[in-house]
Design an enzyme around this catalytic site. Structure first.
Site, PDB file in Angstrom:
ATOM      1  N   PHE A 127       0.739  -1.137  -0.034  1.00  8.07           N
ATOM      2  CA  PHE A 127      -0.035  -0.227   0.108  1.00  8.07           C
ATOM      3  C   PHE A 127       0.811   0.977  -0.170  1.00  8.07           C
ATOM      4  O   PHE A 127       1.951   1.137   0.543  1.00  8.07           O
ATOM      5  CB  PHE A 127      -1.076   0.030   1.041  1.00  8.07           C
ATOM      6  N   ASP A 214       9.137   2.381   1.838  1.00 12.30           N
ATOM      7  CA  ASP A 214       8.096   3.275   2.246  1.00 12.30           C
ATOM      8  C   ASP A 214       7.992   3.302   3.925  1.00 12.30           C
ATOM      9  O   ASP A 214       6.964   2.141   4.042  1.00 12.30           O
ATOM     10  CB  ASP A 214       6.577   2.786   1.465  1.00 12.30           C
ATOM     11  N   LYS A 243       2.482   9.557   8.767  1.00 19.93           N
ATOM     12  CA  LYS A 243       1.840   9.090   9.613  1.00 19.93           C
ATOM     13  C   LYS A 243       2.353   9.508  10.977  1.00 19.93           C
ATOM     14  O   LYS A 243       2.164  10.523  10.983  1.00 19.93           O
ATOM     15  CB  LYS A 243       1.708   7.775   9.153  1.00 19.93           C
TER      16      LYS A 243
HETATM   17  C1  LIG Z   1      -0.910   5.518   5.246  1.00 22.40           C
HETATM   18  C2  LIG Z   1      -0.235   5.004   4.166  1.00 22.40           C
HETATM   19  C3  LIG Z   1       0.281   5.592   3.367  1.00 22.40           C
HETATM   20  C4  LIG Z   1      -0.207   6.441   2.307  1.00 22.40           C
HETATM   21  O1  LIG Z   1      -0.382   7.851   3.236  1.00 22.40           O
HETATM   22  P1  LIG Z   1      -1.496   9.106   3.612  1.00 22.40           P
HETATM   23  O2  LIG Z   1      -1.219   9.932   4.189  1.00 22.40           O
HETATM   24  O3  LIG Z   1      -2.558   8.741   3.508  1.00 22.40           O
HETATM   25  O4  LIG Z   1      -1.354   9.695   1.976  1.00 22.40           O
HETATM   26  C5  LIG Z   1       1.614   5.265   2.113  1.00 22.40           C
HETATM   27  N1  LIG Z   1       2.258   4.249   2.275  1.00 22.40           N
HETATM   28  C6  LIG Z   1       2.246   3.778   3.727  1.00 22.40           C
HETATM   29  C7  LIG Z   1       2.991   2.380   3.887  1.00 22.40           C
HETATM   30  C8  LIG Z   1       1.004   3.810   4.238  1.00 22.40           C
HETATM   31  O5  LIG Z   1       0.994   2.843   5.605  1.00 22.40           O
END
Ligand SMILES: *Cc1c(COP(=O)(O)O)cnc(C)c1O
Length: 390
Positions: A127, A214, A243
């Protein structure tokens, strides 16, 4: 009728105020927060140091623009680069934006090497966000369906399968990068094997590819190290954060090192709000408190206590498939869809999440205490036992 776009199936609860790991709804009911707004509220709610820092900054200046220098942003870049062992940082406002910056950087890197159609290897069940490029990088058809045409230039492989990545290298000469989460969050709390991580690092070096981590969910001390990749002793070329970085104030960051650093010049990328005084002050304060209060060590200790506590409380319960995770990023996989546990949790005064249909996901604030860990184990194990017995 609501005037909100119907993008979330919202639970029928709204919160009025919080304190540490506890939060109270508008009816006065108190909940133990084992989710932190999905890995955002690193310091819990109403943290006195953070509240004071934000209030003091708000009374001075909130925002000026990246056309001027922003000292707090420079300090935060120094701190993050030092913690990660990387070189430079771009600031934005969210995880998907941080990943957009990483994807643009990888393509830019490819073009400079003379690759006109650069491709990025991404993982199944990944994701990376919901903008067009990041949903195209995401390994979940539900996130993509209805938004085709997808952004081109992503090649998907199974997670933890180095041979599959090597196979792509053999026939696809447009690859410029590999992108992965060290611990997949939305995908069900799946951890990249240390050997896979080190193998990817070596393959990226050998092929001249960028390794992009990520760390939007698993970074910021959540797994017990500042960054998830530090457990395996690797350093990526690009890493993204968001986050939990400012404990609830929106911010994102894209870090670059070595051959990925120094590529962007004025005009190549930007963000109006990115890294403003308010957000970077909140992030600096979050880093300060994590260090001052040893919250990474706390994440390790309380995370282990919760996993061991759940393993003991759920021993022999049919339907519990796996209890896994690192630090305060924990997944409990059941043998059936269990979304219903979220509302049962609300009734029991507990905030939890279910992802990948069958995985109960826990992302408590890093200030979670041992007592709160015990309370979580007690409440959650009862919920899971009752659910599986029904
Ligand atoms: C939540 C998340 C995203 C997206 O972040 P947003 O602030 O909602 O755009 C991207 N990568 C990972 C691993 C995430 O958990």
């Amino acid at each position: 009728m609501s005037h909100l776009m119907n993008t979330y199936a919202r639970l029928p609860v709204a919160f009025s105020h919080g304190d540490g790991s506890w939060i109270t709804d508008t009816e006065g009911k108190c909940y133990l927060d084992a989710l932190s707004g999905i890995a955002v509220s690193t310091l819990g709610h109403n943290h006195p140091t953070l509240v004071a820092a934000i209030a003091a900054q708000a009374a001075r200046v909130l925002h000026t623009s990246n056309i001027y220098r922003i000292p707090q942003q420079e300090q935060l870049a120094d701190r993050l680069a030092t913690l990660a062992g990387m070189d430079e940082v771009f600031f934005c406002n969210s995880g998907c934006e941080a990943n957009e910056a990483a994807i643009k950087l990888a393509r830019f890197y490819g073009h400079q090497k003379g690759i006109d159609n650069p491709a990025i290897i991404v993982m199944e069940r990944a994701f990376h966000g919901r903008t067009l490029a990041t949903l195209s990088a995401t390994g979940n058809r539900k996130t993509q369906a209805g938004f085709e045409p997808l952004v081109a230039g992503f090649v998907r492989v199974p997670y933890n399968d180095l041979a599959a990545v090597r196979a792509v290298a053999e026939h696809n000469h447009n690859v410029v990068a590999v992108m992965l989460e060290i611990v997949q969050g939305e995908g069900g709390v799946n951890t990249a094997d240390p050997a896979f991580q080190r193998g990817l690092r070596a393959l990226c070096d050998e092929q001249g590819w960028l390794l992009i981590c990520d760390e939007v969910q698993c970074g910021m001390g959540r797994t017990g190290t500042w960054f998830g990749f530090q457990h395996a002793g690797i350093v990526p070329d690009v890493a993204t954060l968001a986050k939990g970085l400012a404990s609830g104030v929106p911010i994102g960051a894209c870090l670059a090192a070595g051959k990925a650093a120094g590529l962007f010049k004025p005009g190549n990328h930007g963000s109006t709000f990115g890294g403003n005084q308010l957000a970077t002050t909140a992030a600096l304060t979050t880093l300060d408190v994590i260090e001052r209060d040893n919250l990474r060590a706390n994440a390790v200790a309380v995370g282990r206590q919760i996993r061991e506590g759940l393993a003991a409380a759920l021993a022999g319960v049919a339907g519990v498939v796996d209890i896994r995770g690192q630090g305060l990023m924990i997944g409990i996989e059941l043998d059936r869809p269990c979304g219903e546990l979220v509302t049962r949790g609300l009734d029991a005064g507990l905030l939890i999440n279910v992802t990948a249909e069958k995985v109960v996901r826990l992302l408590p604030p890093l200030v979670f205490t041992a007592d709160e860990g015990r309370e979580l184990v007690t409440r959650l194990s009862i919920l899971i036992r009752d659910f599986l017995a029904a």
